[in-house]
Design a protein around this motif. Structure first.
Motif, PDB file in Angstrom:
ATOM      1  N   LYS A  52       0.825  -1.334   0.071  1.00 36.90           N
ATOM      2  CA  LYS A  52      -0.090  -0.040   0.091  1.00 36.90           C
ATOM      3  C   LYS A  52       1.024   1.189  -0.072  1.00 36.90           C
ATOM      4  O   LYS A  52       1.943   1.409   0.243  1.00 36.90           O
ATOM      5  N   PHE A  53       0.145   2.097  -0.411  1.00 33.07           N
ATOM      6  CA  PHE A  53       1.064   3.599  -0.674  1.00 33.07           C
ATOM      7  C   PHE A  53       0.215   4.686   0.062  1.00 33.07           C
ATOM      8  O   PHE A  53      -1.035   4.917  -0.361  1.00 33.07           O
ATOM      9  N   ASN A  54       0.583   5.253   1.112  1.00 27.56           N
ATOM     10  CA  ASN A  54      -0.148   6.256   1.436  1.00 27.56           C
ATOM     11  C   ASN A  54       0.389   7.911   0.885  1.00 27.56           C
ATOM     12  O   ASN A  54       1.579   8.047   0.879  1.00 27.56           O
ATOM     13  N   LEU A  55      -0.487   8.856   0.823  1.00 30.58           N
ATOM     14  CA  LEU A  55      -0.379  10.041   0.781  1.00 30.58           C
ATOM     15  C   LEU A  55      -0.425  10.894   2.063  1.00 30.58           C
ATOM     16  O   LEU A  55      -1.593  11.012   2.740  1.00 30.58           O
ATOM     17  N   ARG A  56       0.686  11.350   2.789  1.00 32.56           N
ATOM     18  CA  ARG A  56       0.565  12.051   3.909  1.00 32.56           C
ATOM     19  C   ARG A  56       1.007  13.707   3.855  1.00 32.56           C
ATOM     20  O   ARG A  56       2.275  13.689   3.391  1.00 32.56           O
ATOM     21  N   MET A  57       0.323  14.710   4.408  1.00 37.92           N
ATOM     22  CA  MET A  57       0.551  15.759   4.387  1.00 37.92           C
ATOM     23  C   MET A  57       1.530  16.149   5.541  1.00 37.92           C
ATOM     24  O   MET A  57       0.872  15.733   6.853  1.00 37.92           O
ATOM     25  N   ASP A  58       2.763  16.397   5.687  1.00 38.10           N
ATOM     26  CA  ASP A  58       3.867  16.441   6.657  1.00 38.10           C
ATOM     27  C   ASP A  58       3.525  17.747   7.155  1.00 38.10           C
ATOM     28  O   ASP A  58       4.425  18.717   6.915  1.00 38.10           O
ATOM     29  N   ASP A  59       2.465  18.141   7.742  1.00 35.85           N
ATOM     30  CA  ASP A  59       1.853  19.542   8.036  1.00 35.85           C
ATOM     31  C   ASP A  59       2.111  19.801   9.697  1.00 35.85           C
ATOM     32  O   ASP A  59       1.269  20.162  10.383  1.00 35.85           O
ATOM     33  N   THR A  60       3.279  19.796  10.037  1.00 32.84           N
ATOM     34  CA  THR A  60       3.786  19.806  11.471  1.00 32.84           C
ATOM     35  C   THR A  60       4.093  21.333  11.956  1.00 32.84           C
ATOM     36  O   THR A  60       4.393  21.806  13.103  1.00 32.84           O
ATOM     37  N   ASN A  61       4.177  21.893  10.982  1.00 33.54           N
ATOM     38  CA  ASN A  61       4.972  23.711  11.049  1.00 33.54           C
ATOM     39  C   ASN A  61       3.753  24.491  10.740  1.00 33.54           C
ATOM     40  O   ASN A  61       3.490  24.551   9.330  1.00 33.54           O
ATOM     41  N   PRO A  62       3.082  25.063  11.573  1.00 34.66           N
ATOM     42  CA  PRO A  62       1.955  25.674  11.331  1.00 34.66           C
ATOM     43  C   PRO A  62       2.153  26.961  10.637  1.00 34.66           C
ATOM     44  O   PRO A  62       1.167  27.726   9.875  1.00 34.66           O
ATOM     45  N   VAL A  63       3.374  27.470  10.540  1.00 37.29           N
ATOM     46  CA  VAL A  63       3.916  28.910   9.876  1.00 37.29           C
ATOM     47  C   VAL A  63       3.748  28.949   8.550  1.00 37.29           C
ATOM     48  O   VAL A  63       3.359  29.769   7.853  1.00 37.29           O
ATOM     49  N   LYS A  64       4.408  27.789   7.862  1.00 41.00           N
ATOM     50  CA  LYS A  64       4.633  27.992   6.369  1.00 41.00           C
ATOM     51  C   LYS A  64       3.805  27.288   5.295  1.00 41.00           C
ATOM     52  O   LYS A  64       3.859  27.326   4.306  1.00 41.00           O
ATOM     53  N   GLU A  65       2.620  26.673   6.146  1.00 33.25           N
ATOM     54  CA  GLU A  65       1.955  25.776   5.219  1.00 33.25           C
ATOM     55  C   GLU A  65       0.657  26.251   4.805  1.00 33.25           C
ATOM     56  O   GLU A  65       0.170  27.428   5.426  1.00 33.25           O
ATOM     57  N   ASP A  66       0.096  25.766   3.717  1.00 32.44           N
ATOM     58  CA  ASP A  66      -0.964  26.527   3.174  1.00 32.44           C
ATOM     59  C   ASP A  66      -1.899  25.451   2.383  1.00 32.44           C
ATOM     60  O   ASP A  66      -1.511  24.305   1.649  1.00 32.44           O
ATOM     61  N   THR A  67      -3.337  25.860   2.433  1.00 33.95           N
ATOM     62  CA  THR A  67      -4.237  24.743   1.694  1.00 33.95           C
ATOM     63  C   THR A  67      -4.097  24.759   0.139  1.00 33.95           C
ATOM     64  O   THR A  67      -4.315  23.818  -0.561  1.00 33.95           O
ATOM     65  N   GLU A  68      -3.446  25.938  -0.301  1.00 38.86           N
ATOM     66  CA  GLU A  68      -3.270  26.153  -1.809  1.00 38.86           C
ATOM     67  C   GLU A  68      -2.395  25.057  -2.108  1.00 38.86           C
ATOM     68  O   GLU A  68      -2.358  24.416  -3.136  1.00 38.86           O
ATOM     69  N   TYR A  69      -1.226  24.976  -1.181  1.00 36.37           N
ATOM     70  CA  TYR A  69      -0.425  23.764  -1.718  1.00 36.37           C
ATOM     71  C   TYR A  69      -0.915  22.476  -1.550  1.00 36.37           C
ATOM     72  O   TYR A  69      -0.523  21.498  -2.110  1.00 36.37           O
ATOM     73  N   VAL A  70      -1.745  22.271  -0.502  1.00 36.70           N
ATOM     74  CA  VAL A  70      -2.453  21.000  -0.272  1.00 36.70           C
ATOM     75  C   VAL A  70      -2.944  20.495  -1.682  1.00 36.70           C
ATOM     76  O   VAL A  70      -2.901  19.204  -2.020  1.00 36.70           O
ATOM     77  N   GLU A  71      -3.919  21.316  -2.223  1.00 35.43           N
ATOM     78  CA  GLU A  71      -4.664  21.041  -3.268  1.00 35.43           C
ATOM     79  C   GLU A  71      -3.936  20.832  -4.347  1.00 35.43           C
ATOM     80  O   GLU A  71      -3.909  20.029  -5.283  1.00 35.43           O
ATOM     81  N   SER A  72      -2.748  21.598  -4.512  1.00 32.38           N
ATOM     82  CA  SER A  72      -1.732  21.416  -5.628  1.00 32.38           C
ATOM     83  C   SER A  72      -1.082  19.931  -5.685  1.00 32.38           C
ATOM     84  O   SER A  72      -0.976  19.333  -6.618  1.00 32.38           O
ATOM     85  N   ILE A  73      -0.805  19.635  -4.306  1.00 39.96           N
ATOM     86  CA  ILE A  73      -0.008  18.334  -4.145  1.00 39.96           C
ATOM     87  C   ILE A  73      -0.820  17.228  -4.799  1.00 39.96           C
ATOM     88  O   ILE A  73      -0.577  16.247  -5.247  1.00 39.96           O
ATOM     89  N   LEU A  74      -2.154  17.495  -4.126  1.00 40.26           N
ATOM     90  CA  LEU A  74      -3.287  16.248  -4.434  1.00 40.26           C
ATOM     91  C   LEU A  74      -3.228  16.209  -5.999  1.00 40.26           C
ATOM     92  O   LEU A  74      -3.391  14.935  -6.603  1.00 40.26           O
TER      93      LEU A  74
END
Ligand code: ATP
Ligand code: MG
Length: 568
Positions: free
Chosen positions: A63-85
Motif C-alpha cells: 500500500k501507498f499512503n499520501l500524507r501531508m507532513d504539516d507539523t509546522n503551522p507557519v509555512k503551510e497553506d491549503t493552496e499547496y495541499v490542493e496542488s499536491i493532490l
C-alpha cells in the motif's frame, strides 16, 4: 503504472524490502508513503520520490499512503495541499482512501511525548536556542548537559502540560529527548522534540500551541500509519539513529525502517523550494506553473505527459550517491513519449510566401496526410492546399552550401503530402529581403510521390496562406545558463544566471484544424517540435496559444550515438 514499470529491475531498496519479506518482517506487508510538507508546489525531485514509493508498493503488492507532513503551522497553506493532490494524482500514484495529515496525529504524538517524560526519557528545557547551541558541543567536542536535564518526570509532566495549555510564550521552553550529550552524532545530543508556537494551523486551527519537531514527528507519523519502509533522501541518513531511538522508546503500533536514497538534482534548473518560491514571488517566472519551472504543474502545462516523467524516474533509478542528472535525459524521455503519441500538424514559424505559378488561381484541394507515422491507428486528415503557400524562410536559400537539401533556385523539393515543386524565381523588396518564392508544380506528384520514380532530396512543410491560422507560440528553453546552479562561484547570485532567452513569444501560422483544438491538446509541429495548446490561455475558436514542450533535436540521443552507448 504499466507492467514494465512494475517489473523494473530491482534496485537496492527493493533488495532490502525483499530481504525483510524473506525474514518474515512486518507480517509480510509493505506500506510506503509520500510525505510532502505543504509549503510549496511539487517538483520533479518529488516526482522521483512519488514514483519510487508508489512503484515499490505496487511491486510488492503493498500500500501507498499520501500524507501531508504539516507539523509546522507557519509555512503551510491549503493552496499547496490542493496542488499536491492534483499533481500526485496526475503522476498516476493512487493512494486510494489513504490520504492523511500529520496534524491528525497531534494528540497521539503528544501522548508519546508524555510517555517519554514518564519514562525519564524527555525533559523540559528552558535554555534558548542560542544558549543550547553553546553547550551542544561540536563535531569534535562532546556537549555538556543542560541545567534542566535532571528535572523529575513529575516536574516535566507538569511543565509540558502547562506548555500545551498556553502558559508560556514562543521559545520560552522546549521539550528535549534525553539521549546522550556526548554522542558523536550531534542529532542525538538531546534534540528538541516539541516547541511552543502560538500560531494558527491550516488544519487544526488554534487547538495547539505546542508543535512536534520533524525528527520526533516523522517516525511517529510513519509508525501510526503502519508504514513499513520509510524511504527518504540521503541527508536524513545522519538522523536515522534518532528515528530508530524514537521508534524504540515509545510504544508504537509498528516499527518502520528508514531507507535513504540520493535526491534528484537536475542540470540547468533549481530544486530548492526556497529558490523556486523566490522565482515566483519576485516575478522572475510567471507563477508556479510557468512552463520553465521544474514543478510538476509546469511540466503538465508545458505539455509533458506523466508517462514521460515516470519513464525518466525509472531510467535514472535510485542510488546512494548525490549527482547531477543531465536535463537532456529528461528532454529525451519527453520526446520519446511524445513521438509515439502526438498527432502531427503543420505550422510555419517564420513564413515566406511560396507561389505556384502554374497552379490554377482560386483552386483549393483537400490533401490527405497521416496523423502519426508512428501509429497507423491515428488515421489521416485532410489539409487545404492552394496556389499561395507559406513555407519556413529557413527552408529556402538563394545560394545554398553543399549540404543544404531544401529549396533553392532551380531545385525541386517535396511539399509534404502534397506535390513536388521547383523554384523558378524570387521576388525581393528594396532592401533585398525575399518577399515571394515562385515555383512550378508537377501535378503528377500529387500526394508527394513521383510516378516516374524521380527522387528529391528535401521535404518541407507548408500551409495554404489563405487557410493558415495566426497563432501565438511560446518557445521555452532552459531556465538557467549554467549546468550546475548549486556550484556557481562564491559571492555570485544564482539569479544572475537566469537564461534571458528562456521564453520567447512569437507569432506563427498553424493549420486550420488547430483553431478548434482543446486546451492541453498535444501536437508535433512537423519538423519543428512538440507543442501543447496552453491549458490556461488557449480558447477553442480564438487565436490559438501553443507552448513548445520540446524542440525536435535530441541532444541526449545524439550524444549517446556519438559515444557508442546507444539511446536509452
Ligand atoms: P523542505 O523539507 O526543505 O521543505 P523538501 O524538498 O524536502 O523540502 P518535502 O515536502 O519535505 O520537501 O519533500 C517530500 C518528499 O520528497 C521527502 O520524502 C523528500 O525526501 C522527497 N524529495 C524532496 N526533494 C527531492 C529530490 N530532489 N529528489 C528526490 N526526492 C526528493
Ligand atoms: Mg523535507
Amino acid at each position: 503504472m504499466s507492467e514494465n514499470e512494475v517489473n523494473a529491475p530491482a534496485n537496492f531498496i527493493h533488495e532490502i524490502i525483499a530481504g525483510d519479506l524473506a525474514e518474515g518482517k512486518n507480517g509480510g506487508k509493505v506500506v510506503t508513503r509520500f510525505p510532502p510538507e505543504p509549503n510549496g508546489y511539487l517538483h520533479i525531485g518529488h516526482a522521483k520520490s512519488i514514483c519510487l514509493n508508489y512503484g515499490t508498493a505496487v511491486k510488492f503488492g503493498g500500500k501507498f499512503n499520501l500524507r501531508m507532513d504539516d507539523t509546522n503551522p507557519v509555512k503551510e497553506d491549503t493552496e499547496y495541499v490542493e496542488s499536491i493532490l492534483e499533481d500526485v494524482k496526475w503522476l498516476g500514484a493512487d493512494w486510494e482512501d489513504r490520504f492523511y495529515h500529520a496534524s491528525d496525529y497531534f494528540e497521539q504524538m503528544y501522548g508519546y511525548a508524555e510517555q517519554l517524560i514518564r519514562d525519564g526519557k524527555a525533559y523540559v528545557c528552558d535554555l534558548s536556542e542560542e544558549e543550547f547551541k553553546n553547550i551542544r558541543g561540536t563535531l569534535t567536542e562532546p556537549g555538556r548537559p543542560s541545567p534542566y536535564r535532571d528535572r523529575t518526570p513529575e516536574e516535566n509532566l507538569d511543565l509540558f502540560r502547562r506548555m500545551r495549555a498556553g502558559e508560556f510564550p514562543d521559545g520560552a521552553k522546549v521539550l528535549r529527548a534525553k539521549i546522550d550529550m556526548s554522542s558523536p552524532n550531534i542529532h542525538m545530543r538531546d534534540p528538541a522534540i516539541y516547541r511552543i508556537r502560538h500560531a494558527d494551523h491550516h488544519n487544526t486551527g488554534n487547538k495547539w500551541c505546542v508543535y512536534p519537531l520533524y525528527d520526533f514527528a516523522h517516525p511517529l507519523e510513519d509508525a501510526v500509519e503502519g508504514v513499513t519502509h520509510s524511504i527518504c533522501t540521503l541527508e536524513f541518513e545522519i538522523h536515522r539513529p534518532l528515528y530508530d531511538w524514537i521508534i524504540q522508546n515509545v510504544d508504537t503500533p509498528s516499527k518502520p525502517r528508514q531507507i535513504e536514497f540520493a535526491r534528484l538534482n537536475l542540470s540547468y534548473t533549481v530544486m530548492s523550494k526556497r529558490k523556486l518560491l523566490e522565482l515566483v514571488k519576485n516575478g522572475y517566472v510567471d507563477g508556479w506553473d510557468d512552463p520553465r519551472m521544474p514543478t510538476v504543474c509546469a511540466f503538465r502545462r508545458r505539455g509533458v505527459t506523466p508517462q514521460a516523467i515516470r519513464d525518466f524516474c525509472e531510467i535514472i533509478g535510485v542510488t546512494k550517491f548525490n549527482s547531477l542528472t543531465d536535463i537532456a535525459l529528461l528532454e529525451h524521455c519527453i520526446r520519446n513519449d511524445l513521438n509515439r503519441t502526438s498527432l502531427r500538424a503543420m505550422a510555419v514559424m517564420n513564413p515566406v510566401k511560396l507561389i505556384i505559378d502554374n497552379y490554377p488561381e482560386g483552386q483549393v484541394e483537400e490533401l490527405e496526410t497521416v496523423n502519426n507515422p508512428e501509429d497507423p491507428s491515428a488515421g489521416t486528415r485532410n489539409i487545404p492546399f492552394s496556389k499561395v503557400l507559406y513555407i519556413e524562410r529557413d527552408d529556402f536559400m538563394e545560394d545554398p552550401p553543399k549540404k543544404f537539401f531544401r529549396l533553392a533556385p532551380g531545385r525541386e523539393v517535396r511539399l509534404r503530402s502534397a506535390y513536388f515543386v521547383t523554384c523558378v524565381s524570387v521576388v525581393k523588396d528594396a532592401s533585398g529581403v525575399i518577399q515571394e518564392i515562385h515555383c512550378t508544380y508537377d501535378p503528377a506528384t500529387r500526394g508527394g510521390d513521383s510516378p516516374d520514380g524521380r527522387k528529391v532530396k528535401g521535404t518541407i512543410h507548408w500551409l495554404s496562406a489563405a487557410h493558415a491560422v495566426k497563432a501565438e507560440a511560446r518557445l521555452y528553453d532552459r531556465l538557467f545558463t549554467v549546468e550546475d546552479v548549486s556550484a556557481i562561484p562564491e559571492g555570485a547570485n544564482y539569479l544572475d544566471y537566469l537564461n534571458p532567452e528562456s521564453k520567447k513569444v512569437v507569432e506563427c501560422f498553424v493549420e486550420p484544424s488547430l483553431a478548434e483544438c482543446e486546451p492541453g491538446a498535444r501536437r508535433q509541429f512537423e519538423r519543428i517540435g512538440y507543442f501543447c495548446a496552453d491549458p490556461k490561455d488557449h480558447v477553442p475558436g480564438k487565436r490559438p496559444v501553443f507552448n513548445r514542450t520540446a524542440a525536435l533535436k535530441d541532444s541526449w540521443a545524439r550524444e549517446m550515438a556519438k559515444t557508442g552507448k546507444g539511446a536509452v
